[in-house]
Scaffold this active site. Structure first.
Site, PDB file in Angstrom:
ATOM      1  N   CYS A  40     -36.001-121.911  54.581  1.00  0.00           N
ATOM      2  CA  CYS A  40     -35.444-120.793  53.880  1.00  0.00           C
ATOM      3  C   CYS A  40     -36.601-120.156  53.317  1.00  0.00           C
ATOM      4  O   CYS A  40     -38.000-120.576  53.534  1.00  0.00           O
ATOM      5  CB  CYS A  40     -34.637-121.150  52.709  1.00  0.00           C
ATOM      6  SG  CYS A  40     -35.330-121.997  51.420  1.00  0.00           S
ATOM      7  N   GLU A  48     -37.481-129.937  52.525  1.00  0.00           N
ATOM      8  CA  GLU A  48     -38.944-129.498  52.715  1.00  0.00           C
ATOM      9  C   GLU A  48     -39.666-129.655  51.556  1.00  0.00           C
ATOM     10  O   GLU A  48     -40.754-130.308  51.599  1.00  0.00           O
ATOM     11  CB  GLU A  48     -39.084-128.067  53.281  1.00  0.00           C
ATOM     12  CG  GLU A  48     -38.227-127.704  54.525  1.00  0.00           C
ATOM     13  CD  GLU A  48     -36.817-127.469  54.464  1.00  0.00           C
ATOM     14  OE1 GLU A  48     -36.443-126.784  55.437  1.00  0.00           O
ATOM     15  OE2 GLU A  48     -36.114-127.731  53.278  1.00  0.00           O
ATOM     16  N   HIS A  75     -34.876-129.145  48.115  1.00  0.00           N
ATOM     17  CA  HIS A  75     -34.676-128.871  49.618  1.00  0.00           C
ATOM     18  C   HIS A  75     -35.473-129.785  50.030  1.00  0.00           C
ATOM     19  O   HIS A  75     -36.643-130.514  49.510  1.00  0.00           O
ATOM     20  CB  HIS A  75     -34.985-127.537  50.076  1.00  0.00           C
ATOM     21  CG  HIS A  75     -33.951-126.629  49.872  1.00  0.00           C
ATOM     22  ND1 HIS A  75     -33.937-125.294  50.191  1.00  0.00           N
ATOM     23  CD2 HIS A  75     -33.160-126.361  48.762  1.00  0.00           C
ATOM     24  CE1 HIS A  75     -33.008-124.271  49.847  1.00  0.00           C
ATOM     25  NE2 HIS A  75     -32.609-125.072  48.788  1.00  0.00           N
ATOM     26  N   CYS A  93     -38.690-122.544  50.667  1.00  0.00           N
ATOM     27  CA  CYS A  93     -39.337-123.431  51.529  1.00  0.00           C
ATOM     28  C   CYS A  93     -40.535-122.775  52.205  1.00  0.00           C
ATOM     29  O   CYS A  93     -41.435-123.478  52.059  1.00  0.00           O
ATOM     30  CB  CYS A  93     -38.407-124.165  52.241  1.00  0.00           C
ATOM     31  SG  CYS A  93     -37.256-125.117  51.414  1.00  0.00           S
TER      32      CYS A  93
END
Length: 148
Positions: free
Chosen positions: A82, A54, A52, A85
């Site tokens: 999410c 992040e 992801h 993260c």
């Protein structure tokens, strides 16, 4: 601050061109007024559900600074992080998180798990959101509509 969200938008477009979900993130050092790292989702490209934006931005920043924590640093992202993260954000001791739009389905800082609002955690994060929300929301909706 607008220029930071413009950079995030460019990163989101970069992800979309690679057929990745157009989500982006960057680490900003407010003390030195500079962007330390930036990224976009790469989980399809990497065959890795952990890739992801992040997490990639956090890893890049830690590697660049030779640190395992990002005390005093800020994270900017296009979408509310999410649960996965958000956990990494807390573990890296990020100071503030700014995001363009919240995520009612998967967001974990202010929606669902509300990790950013909990008072009993050993680390607190200041959270700010709603920056260029319509622009980022439209990009995501268009992406998913095209995908279906």
């Amino acid at each position: 601050m607008n220029y930071i969200f413009d950079i995030l938008y460019q990163q989101s477009i970069k992800a979309q061109k690679k057929k990745e979900v157009p989500i982006s993130a960057l680490i900003f050092d407010p003390k030195n007024n500079r962007i330390v790292s930036k990224s976009h989702n790469q989980n399809i490209q990497d065959y890795n559900p952990c890739s992801h934006a992040e997490i990639i931005s956090i890893i890049k920043a830690c590697n660049k600074l030779n640190k395992n924590r990002l005390d005093g640093m800020d994270l900017y992202c296009s979408l509310e992080p999410c649960l996965m993260c958000s956990s990494v954000i807390f573990q890296s001791k990020i100071r503030r998180v700014y995001f363009a739009t919240d995520d009612k389905k998967n967001g974990a800082l202010i929606n669902n798990y509300k990790l950013g609002l909990k008072k009993n955690l050993n680390h607190r994060i200041d959270i700010y959101y709603g920056f260029q929300e319509e622009k980022f929301s439209k990009l995501l909706k268009k992406f998913f509509k095209k995908r279906r």
